[in-house]
Scaffold this active site. Structure first.
Site, PDB file in Angstrom:
ATOM      1  N   TRP A 115      14.278  -2.543   7.310  1.00 34.95           N
ATOM      2  CA  TRP A 115      13.349  -2.082   8.354  1.00 34.95           C
ATOM      3  C   TRP A 115      12.578  -0.840   7.958  1.00 34.95           C
ATOM      4  CZ3 TRP A 115      12.039  -5.977  10.760  1.00 34.95           C
ATOM      5  CH2 TRP A 115      12.967  -6.958  11.136  1.00 34.95           C
ATOM      6  N   ASP A 156      13.650   5.983  13.384  1.00 40.09           N
ATOM      7  CA  ASP A 156      13.825   4.710  14.072  1.00 40.09           C
ATOM      8  C   ASP A 156      15.305   4.630  14.451  1.00 40.09           C
ATOM      9  OD1 ASP A 156      14.255   2.089  14.836  1.00 40.09           O
ATOM     10  OD2 ASP A 156      13.467   1.188  12.999  1.00 40.09           O
ATOM     11  N   LYS A 170      19.117  -3.644  21.670  1.00 45.49           N
ATOM     12  CA  LYS A 170      20.394  -3.622  20.964  1.00 45.49           C
ATOM     13  C   LYS A 170      21.462  -2.844  21.748  1.00 45.49           C
ATOM     14  CE  LYS A 170      17.787  -3.916  16.666  1.00 45.49           C
ATOM     15  NZ  LYS A 170      18.084  -5.293  16.284  1.00 45.49           N
TER      16      LYS A 170
END
Length: 369
Positions: free
Chosen positions: A105, A175, A199
């Site tokens: 990511w 992030d 999540k």
């Protein structure tokens, strides 16, 4: 397939939600608080949604002890949208940014940012997956608009257990899609924290952004209004129609976290859950193996292989079949890395992990020939 009450969901996202929250949502689905209609049907400018929106922001502030000079924003576009939004809002100051690429990511974020400015990778690609180079080896640019990193790599299973250092004039951007609310965070060390809610704190559809006020007001001219943090802030996250249902559910999950002991309670449970699973891996005499360097092993997304010496795909498929028979789902590793991956987000209980460990011990006994 097992009933919804017996299924154990170890998915990487969208992830398990607290059963208490789902029950509450179910009870309000057709008629929200005697209004005669569902929250999904209500105006995003009505008093009901206005309260939900403000309560969600307030609870994030409370749980993370967000300083007064930071704004809490909600937007759409997922993590990938966030990658572009970060660059378009922040890279304009000097035209370049530092990126620490530690996995899937952060690599995607760096690739996206390169469309809008110069990206400096603070270290070359690691020699092997599952590692983060020591900070003493990082090459930082003192003129960077910001230093970006991914706190926890969902696919790769690596996590920063300390906050990276940065030049005083270079804001730190993180992030935290998969680690938010799983551990205490000193927000004042960051210029911006962002991530998808799906999540640890809610369903898919909403991205949270926590940004220091002095970083607002400098977007690139090409930045769309829907991704302009300054614009979103001025409109209190309702410039356009937001993902009202997602924010509604997220607000309930945030209240659940508060009730369960806040971030401190989630952190304690996270440590217990991950220790239980890593102990099962480490005490298996090599039948289960973690490919991640011990000092950067994630507490949240735990990839492992089954079978000697470096994983046996046939055994792994057999394990996944056995897991589904026990109503344990979404344990297959990401398609890019294979193997098994257990995601231990906030709604995954210690009892869930104990059930997984019991299956692992039984499976080893029956298949370690």
């Amino acid at each position: 397939m097992g009933s919804s009450s017996s299924a154990l969901n170890f998915g990487a996202g969208p992830a398990k939600l607290p059963k208490e929250v789902l029950s509450e949502v179910q009870s309000e689905l057709l008629c929200y608080q005697n209004c005669g209609m569902s929250i999904m049907e209500m105006s995003h400018r009505g008093k009901e949604y206005d309260k939900i929106n403000n309560d969600a922001q307030k609870t994030i502030r409370e749980l993370l002890k967000v300083p007064d000079n930071y704004r809490v924003l909600f937007m759409q576009g997922g993590g990938l949208g966030g990658f572009a939004a970060i660059a378009m809002n922040l890279i304009n100051r000097t035209g370049s940014a530092d990126y620490a690429v530690t996995g899937t990511w952060s690599a995607a974020a760096a690739k996206e940012a390169a469309k809008y400015g110069t990206v400096n990778l603070v270290f070359p690609k690691a020699d092997k997956p599952g590692a983060i180079p020591n900070e003493s080896a990082w090459t930082r640019n003192p003129d960077a608009s910001y230093l970006y990193y991914c706190d926890n790599e969902t696919v790769d299973g690596v996590e920063f257990h300390t906050v990276p250092q940065t030049h005083p004039d270079v804001p730190l951007v993180a992030d935290m899609s998969s680690s938010i609310m799983t551990k205490k965070v000193d927000v004042s060390k960051f210029g911006c924290i962002f991530g998808g809610a799906q999540k640890n704190i809610g369903p898919a559809g909403v991205v949270f952004v926590i940004i220091r006020e002095d970083l607002l007001g400098k977007p690139m001219k090409i930045c769309p209004a829907i991704m302009d943090f300054t614009n979103i802030n001025k409109a209190n996250s309702v410039h356009n129609t937001p993902a009202t249902f997602s924010v509604y559910v997220m607000e309930k999950v945030l209240q659940w976290i508060k009730k369960m002991g806040g971030v401190e309670g989630m952190e304690k449970q996270s440590e217990e859950k991950s220790k239980l699973l890593y102990d099962a891996i480490n005490n298996s005499d090599g039948f289960y193996t973690s490919p991640i360097d011990k000092e950067v092993q994630s507490r949240i997304n735990i990839p492992f292989r089954i079978g000697r010496p470096n994983g046996n795909e046939e055994l792994e498929k057999k394990f996944l079949d056995e897991a589904e028979k026990q109503y344990m789902y979404q344990l297959k590793g990401h398609r890019s890395v294979g193997g098994i991956r257990a995601s231990l987000y906030n709604a995954v209980s210690l009892a869930d992990v104990k059930s997984l460990v019991e299956l692992m011990q039984r499976f080893k006994k029956e298949n370690d020939k």
